[in-house]
Design a protein around this motif. Structure first.
Motif, mmCIF file in Angstrom:
data_model
loop_
_atom_site.group_PDB
_atom_site.id
_atom_site.type_symbol
_atom_site.label_atom_id
_atom_site.label_comp_id
_atom_site.label_asym_id
_atom_site.label_seq_id
_atom_site.Cartn_x
_atom_site.Cartn_y
_atom_site.Cartn_z
ATOM 1 N N PRO A 85 13.669 40.880 -45.180
ATOM 2 C CA PRO A 85 14.765 40.946 -44.198
ATOM 3 C C PRO A 85 15.835 39.886 -44.419
ATOM 4 O O PRO A 85 17.013 40.125 -44.117
ATOM 5 C CB PRO A 85 14.052 40.749 -42.850
ATOM 6 C CG PRO A 85 12.656 41.246 -43.087
ATOM 7 C CD PRO A 85 12.350 40.877 -44.513
ATOM 8 N N GLU A 86 15.467 38.748 -44.975
ATOM 9 C CA GLU A 86 16.425 37.661 -45.170
ATOM 10 C C GLU A 86 17.402 37.925 -46.317
ATOM 11 O O GLU A 86 18.302 37.114 -46.569
ATOM 12 C CB GLU A 86 15.708 36.331 -45.381
ATOM 13 C CG GLU A 86 14.720 36.304 -46.522
ATOM 14 C CD GLU A 86 13.292 36.572 -46.070
ATOM 15 O OE1 GLU A 86 12.366 36.006 -46.693
ATOM 16 O OE2 GLU A 86 13.099 37.334 -45.095
ATOM 17 N N HIS A 87 17.257 39.048 -47.009
ATOM 18 C CA HIS A 87 18.195 39.405 -48.079
ATOM 19 C C HIS A 87 19.338 40.291 -47.574
ATOM 20 O O HIS A 87 20.165 40.725 -48.383
ATOM 21 C CB HIS A 87 17.467 40.127 -49.209
ATOM 22 C CG HIS A 87 16.539 39.255 -49.989
ATOM 23 N ND1 HIS A 87 16.982 38.296 -50.860
ATOM 24 C CD2 HIS A 87 15.179 39.189 -49.992
ATOM 25 C CE1 HIS A 87 15.935 37.674 -51.389
ATOM 26 N NE2 HIS A 87 14.834 38.196 -50.882
ATOM 27 N N LEU A 88 19.410 40.533 -46.276
ATOM 28 C CA LEU A 88 20.414 41.434 -45.710
ATOM 29 C C LEU A 88 21.469 40.675 -44.912
ATOM 30 O O LEU A 88 21.166 39.697 -44.220
ATOM 31 C CB LEU A 88 19.741 42.467 -44.803
ATOM 32 C CG LEU A 88 18.939 43.537 -45.558
ATOM 33 C CD1 LEU A 88 17.854 44.118 -44.676
ATOM 34 C CD2 LEU A 88 19.871 44.637 -46.051
ATOM 35 N N PRO A 211 16.732 41.262 -55.556
ATOM 36 C CA PRO A 211 17.116 40.333 -54.487
ATOM 37 C C PRO A 211 17.103 38.872 -54.911
ATOM 38 O O PRO A 211 17.617 38.017 -54.191
ATOM 39 C CB PRO A 211 16.066 40.600 -53.399
ATOM 40 C CG PRO A 211 14.884 41.123 -54.145
ATOM 41 C CD PRO A 211 15.444 41.910 -55.290
ATOM 42 N N GLU A 212 16.536 38.587 -56.075
ATOM 43 C CA GLU A 212 16.476 37.205 -56.544
ATOM 44 C C GLU A 212 17.654 36.848 -57.445
ATOM 45 O O GLU A 212 17.723 35.729 -57.963
ATOM 46 C CB GLU A 212 15.159 36.952 -57.277
ATOM 47 C CG GLU A 212 13.914 37.164 -56.406
ATOM 48 C CD GLU A 212 13.967 36.357 -55.109
ATOM 49 O OE1 GLU A 212 14.419 35.198 -55.144
ATOM 50 O OE2 GLU A 212 13.557 36.893 -54.070
ATOM 51 N N ASP A 213 18.596 37.780 -57.646
ATOM 52 C CA ASP A 213 19.772 37.522 -58.470
ATOM 53 C C ASP A 213 20.873 36.939 -57.578
ATOM 54 O O ASP A 213 21.449 37.654 -56.755
ATOM 55 C CB ASP A 213 20.250 38.822 -59.113
ATOM 56 C CG ASP A 213 21.439 38.616 -60.050
ATOM 57 O OD1 ASP A 213 21.997 37.504 -60.085
ATOM 58 O OD2 ASP A 213 21.812 39.588 -60.736
ATOM 59 N N PRO A 214 21.214 35.654 -57.727
ATOM 60 C CA PRO A 214 22.231 35.052 -56.864
ATOM 61 C C PRO A 214 23.658 35.399 -57.268
ATOM 62 O O PRO A 214 24.605 35.052 -56.558
ATOM 63 C CB PRO A 214 21.981 33.554 -57.037
ATOM 64 C CG PRO A 214 21.462 33.439 -58.436
ATOM 65 C CD PRO A 214 20.640 34.675 -58.672
ATOM 66 N N GLY A 215 23.818 36.110 -58.407
ATOM 67 C CA GLY A 215 25.153 36.368 -58.924
ATOM 68 C C GLY A 215 25.739 37.708 -58.506
ATOM 69 O O GLY A 215 26.793 38.093 -59.033
ATOM 70 N N ILE A 216 25.102 38.412 -57.577
ATOM 71 C CA ILE A 216 25.595 39.727 -57.177
ATOM 72 C C ILE A 216 25.418 39.929 -55.677
ATOM 73 O O ILE A 216 24.425 39.501 -55.088
ATOM 74 C CB ILE A 216 24.871 40.843 -57.969
ATOM 75 C CG1 ILE A 216 25.452 42.227 -57.635
ATOM 76 C CG2 ILE A 216 23.382 40.804 -57.730
ATOM 77 C CD1 ILE A 216 24.921 43.332 -58.539
ATOM 78 N N ASP A 241 19.644 32.858 -50.303
ATOM 79 C CA ASP A 241 20.508 31.696 -50.105
ATOM 80 C C ASP A 241 21.933 32.129 -49.776
ATOM 81 O O ASP A 241 22.629 31.483 -48.992
ATOM 82 C CB ASP A 241 20.513 30.812 -51.352
ATOM 83 C CG ASP A 241 19.170 30.140 -51.600
ATOM 84 O OD1 ASP A 241 18.333 30.131 -50.670
ATOM 85 O OD2 ASP A 241 18.959 29.653 -52.720
ATOM 86 N N THR A 242 22.368 33.235 -50.388
ATOM 87 C CA THR A 242 23.689 33.778 -50.073
ATOM 88 C C THR A 242 23.734 34.240 -48.629
ATOM 89 O O THR A 242 24.673 33.925 -47.883
ATOM 90 C CB THR A 242 24.013 34.964 -51.011
ATOM 91 O OG1 THR A 242 23.928 34.529 -52.370
ATOM 92 C CG2 THR A 242 25.387 35.519 -50.722
ATOM 93 N N ALA A 243 22.718 34.998 -48.232
ATOM 94 C CA ALA A 243 22.672 35.486 -46.848
ATOM 95 C C ALA A 243 22.633 34.327 -45.863
ATOM 96 O O ALA A 243 23.276 34.378 -44.801
ATOM 97 C CB ALA A 243 21.462 36.393 -46.664
ATOM 98 N N LYS A 248 26.643 30.856 -41.584
ATOM 99 C CA LYS A 248 27.536 29.789 -41.141
ATOM 100 C C LYS A 248 28.908 30.308 -40.710
ATOM 101 O O LYS A 248 29.642 29.609 -39.997
ATOM 102 C CB LYS A 248 27.740 28.769 -42.274
ATOM 103 C CG LYS A 248 26.479 28.148 -42.821
ATOM 104 C CD LYS A 248 26.815 27.254 -44.007
ATOM 105 C CE LYS A 248 25.582 26.660 -44.650
ATOM 106 N NZ LYS A 248 25.930 25.793 -45.815
ATOM 107 N N ILE A 249 29.269 31.517 -41.164
ATOM 108 C CA ILE A 249 30.652 31.960 -40.963
ATOM 109 C C ILE A 249 30.793 33.345 -40.345
ATOM 110 O O ILE A 249 31.890 33.728 -39.938
ATOM 111 C CB ILE A 249 31.434 31.955 -42.304
ATOM 112 C CG1 ILE A 249 30.755 32.856 -43.339
ATOM 113 C CG2 ILE A 249 31.579 30.523 -42.823
ATOM 114 C CD1 ILE A 249 31.534 33.002 -44.631
#
Length: 368
Positions: A85-88, A211-216, A241-243, A248-249
């Motif tokens: 769920p934290e990837h959404l 979901p582990e790719d931070p570049g997309i 980490d992106t999610a 914050k915004i």
């Protein structure tokens, strides 16, 4: 008299424009009433009856804020996409998500790469946060993946944007082609993969979700196949980490209860979406045949619209305006060579029949 407070430099320097003029505004300006609304890629098939019922039930609670975490919807989407769920990330449609992406990643002056003639709302947000756009022309009716990657590298772009399937052409790339493209993008450049029309595309279109790719970041919506454009709800799949950074915004109460209830119910009615996708595929074939009969050509499409190349920008503008006078709303992309095209949403069978009749009659005048 008090002085006029100055706008921020970025805002003061922006042109007085918006990505799209709403059809309602054109109705008010021209006095013409739309009878066939085929220019915004909305689904005229409507939404799932289950979604409609769920939204009606949720309306009684609209005096309350929606769940800021979209918990039930988040859980169901995580299950469907086999992610945590934290990837959404949720937003009021992809349009808001694109704004959040620009805000999260861009400093004023940062470079961004996109296609010349691609989805203008992305450009709108980039410029609104001070980004500098580098635009790559389409090649043979498709996004030029090679030049997009090389331009991103040469300009040191922070973001490269790609819609797949594409808007406004409807063309698409396979998962294999996209993975090769992904490998050519600089490591520190974010790929925004806009998948608004993914439900209409062949199964091999979307690359596997990692979901582990931070570049997309991959954006999805309930506006198209699910028929919920007016509810304004979309989501993105991203690294955790992106999610977390978006927390914050983002506008935490930006998705109302009715939208969340409708989206969840629609996900649980996959048969409805399948029927819409099947009917749209039939409509695309009808449009391609119609284009051929009229001496035009249709771009291959994996979306709920078709771009019909009518031969010249002048003819496209004439047909767009003539169709409007008969109550038919379609759009023409804004830059060459795409401005040779009428972009027409695939409506219901009755709408398609009416459009074909009116286009035939209008095209006769344009060809004289």
């Amino acid at each position: 008299m008090a002085g006029k407070p100055p706008f921020a430099d970025i805002v003061a320097g922006l042109p007085a424009s918006v990505p799209f003029v709403p059809p309602e505004e054109t109705e008010r300006r021209t006095g013409v009433t739309i009878n066939l609304r085929l220019g915004a890629n909305e689904s005229t098939f409507g939404m799932s009856p289950r979604a409609w019922e769920a939204m009606q039930n949720a309306a009684s609670e609209s005096h309350l804020y929606g769940d800021a975490h979209c918990c039930e919807l988040r859980t169901e989407l995580a299950r469907l996409h086999d992610v945590k769920p934290e990837h959404l990330i949720f937003g009021s449609g992809i349009d808001e998500l694109l704004g959040l992406i620009a805000r999260a990643y861009l400093n004023p002056g940062d470079a961004v790469t996109t296609s010349l003639g691609g989805y203008p709302t992305f450009n709108y947000h980039v410029e609104g946060y001070g980004g500098i756009l580098h635009k790559v022309p389409y090649r043979n009716g498709k996004n030029d993946l090679e030049r997009l990657a090389s331009t991103a590298e040469k300009t040191g772009s922070k973001i490269v944007y790609l819609a797949n399937p594409d808007n406004p052409t409807g063309t698409w790339f396979t998962a294999e082609e996209l993975q090769a493209f992904r490998s050519r993008i600089p490591d520190r450049c974010l790929l925004v993969l806009d998948e608004a029309y993914i439900e209409f595309a062949p199964a091999e279109t979307g690359p596997p979700i990692d979901p582990e790719d931070p570049g997309i970041i991959r954006t999805r919506t309930f506006s198209k196949a699910h028929g919920m454009a007016g509810a304004r709800i979309g989501y993105a799949l991203a690294h955790r980490d992106t999610a977390a950074a978006f927390e914050k915004i983002r506008n935490h109460f930006g998705i109302n209860r009715m939208a969340q209830a409708g989206a969840l119910a629609s996900l649980k009615d996959p048969g409805f979406v399948r029927k819409v996708v099947q009917s749209v595929a039939e409509g695309r074939r009808e449009y391609a045949k119609l284009a051929e009969e009229l001496g035009f050509s249709a771009y291959p499409s994996a979306t709920n619209f078709v771009a019909i190349d009518v031969g010249s920008a002048e003819r496209a503008a004439f047909l767009r305006d003539a169709l409007w006078q008969r109550g038919v709303f379609v759009r023409v992309p804004g830059v060459p060579p795409l401005n040779r095209c009428l972009r027409v949403s695939v409506g219901t069978p009755d709408e398609r029949k009416a459009f074909a009749r009116i286009l035939r009659e209008t095209a006769e005048k344009a060809m004289k």
